[in-house]
Enzyme design. Structure first.
Site, PDB file in Angstrom:
ATOM      1  N   ASP A 143       0.888  -1.261   0.101  1.00 27.75           N
ATOM      2  CA  ASP A 143      -0.084  -0.085  -0.192  1.00 27.75           C
ATOM      3  C   ASP A 143       0.913   1.241   0.009  1.00 27.75           C
ATOM      4  OD1 ASP A 143       0.867   0.680   2.581  1.00 27.75           O
ATOM      5  OD2 ASP A 143      -0.763  -0.798   3.528  1.00 27.75           O
ATOM      6  N   LYS A 146      -4.035   4.131  -1.997  1.00 32.31           N
ATOM      7  CA  LYS A 146      -4.722   4.985  -2.727  1.00 32.31           C
ATOM      8  C   LYS A 146      -3.695   6.516  -2.781  1.00 32.31           C
ATOM      9  CE  LYS A 146      -8.615   8.273  -2.179  1.00 32.31           C
ATOM     10  NZ  LYS A 146      -9.682   8.502  -1.264  1.00 32.31           N
TER      11      LYS A 146
END
Length: 457
Positions: free
Chosen positions: A248, A270
């Site tokens: 991530d 993200k």
């Protein structure tokens, strides 16, 4: 290649060291560990040599160099502080075709001593050919950190199984696949390290009974808060053994640079230009890749079990019967506070610490009354967007308005930035900070001016 690296069998073979000081003692220790029948010749000896001689581990010959001591030797080392004597030892050994090492004089030696990583029976030797011993030592230290201490036990146990493997698996390809599976099995390695014979036998039988194309496994690894130096040794070992790494945005580039070069990489975080991958889709990626027989590392910033949703991912794997393990990481609260000079607990200011998520499920509410209590430190993860609410609620439930607060952005990295003030300023301070950031609330924040060390680097 200037030197041929070889490993000598010296057990019960005569060897000679000329010299009785600290350098000679270090060389003697290595030869004794190799089982050599050792004679040491010198004018004087440091006490350790006398201890060894009294224990019958070696023979001392006091006096000037006696070259007849070489007559029965396989190997010699010149380790005096007299270059002339060292050269005499080298010449005498050369005339007898005996390999001789001359300490700190590689040109006068017929062999050199490498830096050694000992995981007996596995041995790794590193040499710079005598040109840069410090470089060889630094490489050895790096390799020491990469190779688990119990690797020798695994290698020794593998030797005990060779005949069985050869009997059960007919082809070299099958044997290779078995050994690859064997050497990356963390459960077996840990059981051997713990001397758990029952677990070793159970894991071994499972390895022999499983088909060679069995399902893979998933290792959940905490990458720490940012600084690659804070990645654990076991975490480093796992990412360098992975077939695929699912990571991530909180995993730093420095840590990703440590991943095995030919491993596949799947980004599921993200950040600008990317859509966030839903948690359910991440779960399915882990499941799908493991079912292909791959060694999957799920790499998460901080610690995977502290606001990392690691438990949710493992529940999916558990339900599907996929083997998994967990490597903890240094959580952001520990890393960011330490690198900001803010102790999370302190005898005078905080007897407890609370790790709190600032990202609640819809309709969720924190226990603000207990969070506002005295003598504790609060650490809010993912709290930037809720900073104004945190400020309002804590004051409303009785926390003093002048309570010190700090926001740590990109903690432990070279980009770390800390802004601090008091509780009434928290919402305003949050506007000056970008994610990833951590909020720390408590009297311990007031120690930052005194204990801050990282910003001075």
């Amino acid at each position: 290649m200037d030197h041929l690296p070889i490993f000598c069998q010296l057990r019960d073979r005569d060897c000679l060291i000329v010299g009785g000081g600290d350098v000679a003692e270090r060389k003697a220790r290595l030869l004794l560990e190799a089982g050599a029948r050792l004679t040491v010749n010198a004018l004087t000896f440091i006490p350790q040599f006398t201890v060894w001689a009294n224990e019958g581990m070696l023979t001392l010959v006091k006096g000037p160099f006696d070259e007849t001591l070489l007559d029965s030797c396989w190997l010699a080392i010149a380790a005096t502080d007299d270059d002339t004597v060292n050269q005499r030892v080298s010449d005498a050994a050369e005339s007898r075709r005996i390999f001789c090492n001359v300490v700190d004089a590689p040109k006068a030696a017929s062999f050199i001593m490498p830096s050694i990583i000992d995981r007996s029976p596995l041995m790794v030797a590193v040499s710079s050919g005598g040109t840069s011993p410090v470089l060889a030592r630094l490489l050895r230290e790096k390799l020491e950190s990469l190779l688990p201490q119990h690797l020798g036990q695994v290698a020794r146990y593998a030797g005990q199984l060779r005949a069985r493997v050869k009997k059960q698996f007919a082809t070299m390809g099958e044997r290779r696949r078995f050994w690859e599976k064997f050497f990356v099995n963390d459960r077996l390695a840990q059981s051997l390290a713990n001397a758990d014979e029952k677990a070793v036998n159970a894991t071994t039988e499972r390895l022999f009974s499983e088909p060679l194309d069995h399902r893979g496994e998933v290792v959940l690894v905490g990458a720490g808060p940012g600084d690659a130096g804070l990645l654990t040794l076991k975490g480093l070992q796992q990412i360098q053994q992975a077939d695929i790494v699912v990571y991530d945005r909180l995993v730093s580039d420095d840590i990703m640079n440590l991943v095995r070069r030919d491993a596949d990489r799947v980004f599921v975080g993200k950040r600008a230009g990317y859509h966030c991958v839903p948690q359910e889709e991440i779960n399915q990626i882990l499941l799908r890749e493991a079912q292909k027989g791959k060694r999957v590392v799920r790499l998460k910033g901080g610690d995977p079990f502290i606001f990392g949703r690691g438990g949710e991912e493992l529940e999916t794997l558990c339900h599907a019967g996929i083997p998994f393990s967990v490597v903890p990481g240094i959580t952001a609260a520990s890393g960011c506070s330490a690198y900001s000079g803010i102790p999370l607990t302190h005898r005078d200011y905080a007897q407890s610490v609370r790790l709190v998520t600032g990202h609640l499920k819809t309709g969720g509410e924190l226990d603000w009354e207990n969070l506002a209590a005295e003598k504790q430190t609060l650490v809010f993860y993912m709290g930037l967007n809720q900073a104004a609410t945190i400020q309002e609620k804590l004051i409303a439930f009785g926390m003093q308005a002048d309570m010190p607060v700090a926001l740590v952005e990109n903690g432990t990295s070279v980009k770390q930035r800390v802004v601090h003030g008091v509780l009434t300023q928290l919402g305003e301070l949050a506007q000056q900070v970008e994610s990833p950031a951590l909020i720390i609330v408590g009297r311990v924040v007031g120690l930052r001016d005194k204990l801050n060390w990282f910003s001075n680097y």
